[in-house]
Design an enzyme around this catalytic site. Structure first.
Site, mmCIF file in Angstrom:
data_model
loop_
_atom_site.group_PDB
_atom_site.id
_atom_site.type_symbol
_atom_site.label_atom_id
_atom_site.label_comp_id
_atom_site.label_asym_id
_atom_site.label_seq_id
_atom_site.Cartn_x
_atom_site.Cartn_y
_atom_site.Cartn_z
ATOM 1 N N HIS A 255 0.912 -1.215 0.095
ATOM 2 C CA HIS A 255 -0.085 0.005 0.009
ATOM 3 C C HIS A 255 0.860 1.177 -0.029
ATOM 4 O O HIS A 255 0.839 1.946 -0.912
ATOM 5 C CB HIS A 255 -0.770 0.175 1.163
HETATM 6 C C1 BDR Z 1 -2.928 0.831 5.458
HETATM 7 O O1 BDR Z 1 -2.773 0.448 6.802
HETATM 8 C C2 BDR Z 1 -1.774 -0.236 7.262
HETATM 9 O O2 BDR Z 1 -1.721 -1.524 7.651
HETATM 10 C C3 BDR Z 1 -0.871 0.101 6.166
HETATM 11 O O3 BDR Z 1 0.409 0.520 6.595
HETATM 12 C C4 BDR Z 1 -1.224 1.130 5.211
HETATM 13 O O4 BDR Z 1 -1.052 2.349 5.400
HETATM 14 C C5 BDR Z 1 -3.625 -0.040 4.660
HETATM 15 O O5 BDR Z 1 -4.813 -0.269 4.780
#
Ligand code: BDR
Ligand code: CA
Length: 328
Positions: A255
């Site tokens: 992400h």
């Molecule tokens: C987001 O939530 C966290 O687990 C990750 O770092 C990312 O920023 C994704 O849903």
């Protein structure tokens, strides 16, 4: 080419058992990519509480040999919401994850110290001092960004772009079927950023769940052999085991690196301008992102004008090439 001036606002779990490691990969991408002038790392509570996120970031910079990058502590809790219910859910998942997948010893406390001041002031001062030049990439709950905008509304007109990783429009969330983590943790902050009039770009799960850190990518990192690469590989392996066993994925999602990669190479994402609204009410839907890509499609019209550009498609090979080449 002039590198882009970037403030990376982050909630890094790396080094904390049971936490996502993608913030750390985004930080390292920002440290190593020649197109990124990393002005500072501002820290927010999210993946981990602030008192873990700050030392995690300092340890990473120490291992990377980049002590000059300022690490500025920010919000300890969401703008309005009580974080305890979501933290309890996270603590319970953390226990299960650690039991089944974690095999790392605790890491030593870092020797570096955090910079003085607070994240929101750091962001507002930096943006005001270089009007039109600074991009903010927020890869945790956007509490620090909302606080900076509330403190100093001139930030909205002076910032080059605010890139938020968060939300899910046409795909399921991870907190509930409707809600992604960053937006679910602090929905009111998302509403503040969207209403600010700043140029906002959203990088939702729609695109980030099409990117994977595969087992062979981790082994490629390990093979580079520097202390930084060994640390990234070592900390990524337990999170990979979790993603493969519990989420039934072939790797873990990238992400946050995708949001940073877009900032240095915008051709990675295809953006659609639209009005987006964030739900603030429902117990299972607070933080849900509602996108209005086509006017006239819904009986009830969009509740406002276009306020963001949303990534609904990506050039995945281009992203992976940039990510792996920069890190490797
Ligand atoms: C987001 O939530 C966290 O687990 C990750 O770092 C990312 O920023 C994704 O849903
Ligand atoms: Ca994050």
């Amino acid at each position: 080419m002039q590198p882009k001036a970037i403030i990376l606002d982050t909630d890094p779990g790396i080094g904390s058992p049971g936490s996502d490691v993608d913030d750390a990969l985004a930080i390292v991408l920002g440290l190593l990519h020649p197109g990124c002038e990393l002005l500072g790392l501002t820290i927010v509570a999210g993946n981990v509480p602030l008192e873990e996120g700050v030392p995690n970031t300092l340890r990473l910079l120490e291992i990377a040999g980049r002590p000059e990058v300022p690490v500025v502590p920010g919000a300890e809790r969401p703008l309005l919401r009580d974080p305890r219910p979501i933290r309890e859910l996270m603590a319970s998942r953390r226990r299960q994850t650690v039991e089944r997948f974690w095999d790392l010893p605790p890491f030593a406390p870092p020797r570096l110290s955090a910079a003085p001041g607070r994240a929101a002031e750091f962001i507002a001062d930096a943006v005001r001092s270089r009007p039109g030049e600074i991009t903010i990439v927020a890869i945790g709950p956007c509490t620090n960004i909302a606080t900076a905008l509330l403190m100093d509304p001139a930030v909205a007109a002076s910032v080059a772009e605010i890139v938020l990783m968060g939300g899910a429009i046409r795909v399921p969330g991870v907190v509930t079927p409707a809600v992604e983590f960053n937006f679910g943790y602090d929905p009111e902050s998302v509403a503040v950023v969207l209403a600010s009039g700043a140029p906002v770009t959203l990088v939702p799960l729609d695109v980030t769940t099409r990117t994977f850190m595969l087992p062979e990518h981790i082994e490629r990192l390990a093979a580079v052999g520097t202390p930084l690469h060994r640390f990234l590989a070592e900390t990524s392996r337990p999170w990979l085991r979790f993603a493969m066993a519990v989420r039934e994925l072939r790797g873990f999602w990238l992400h946050d690196p995708l949001a940073l990669a877009y900032a240095v190479d915008p051709a990675i994402l295809t953006l659609t301008p639209m009005h987006v609204a964030v739900d603030l009410g429902g117990e299972l839907t607070a933080g849900q992102l509602l996108g209005y890509p086509e006017s006239g499609r819904f009986l009830r019209p969009a509740p406002g004008p276009i306020n963001a550009r949303v990534a609904l498609d990506l050039d995945e090979p281009r992203f992976m090439e940039l990510f792996l080449t920069t890190l490797g």
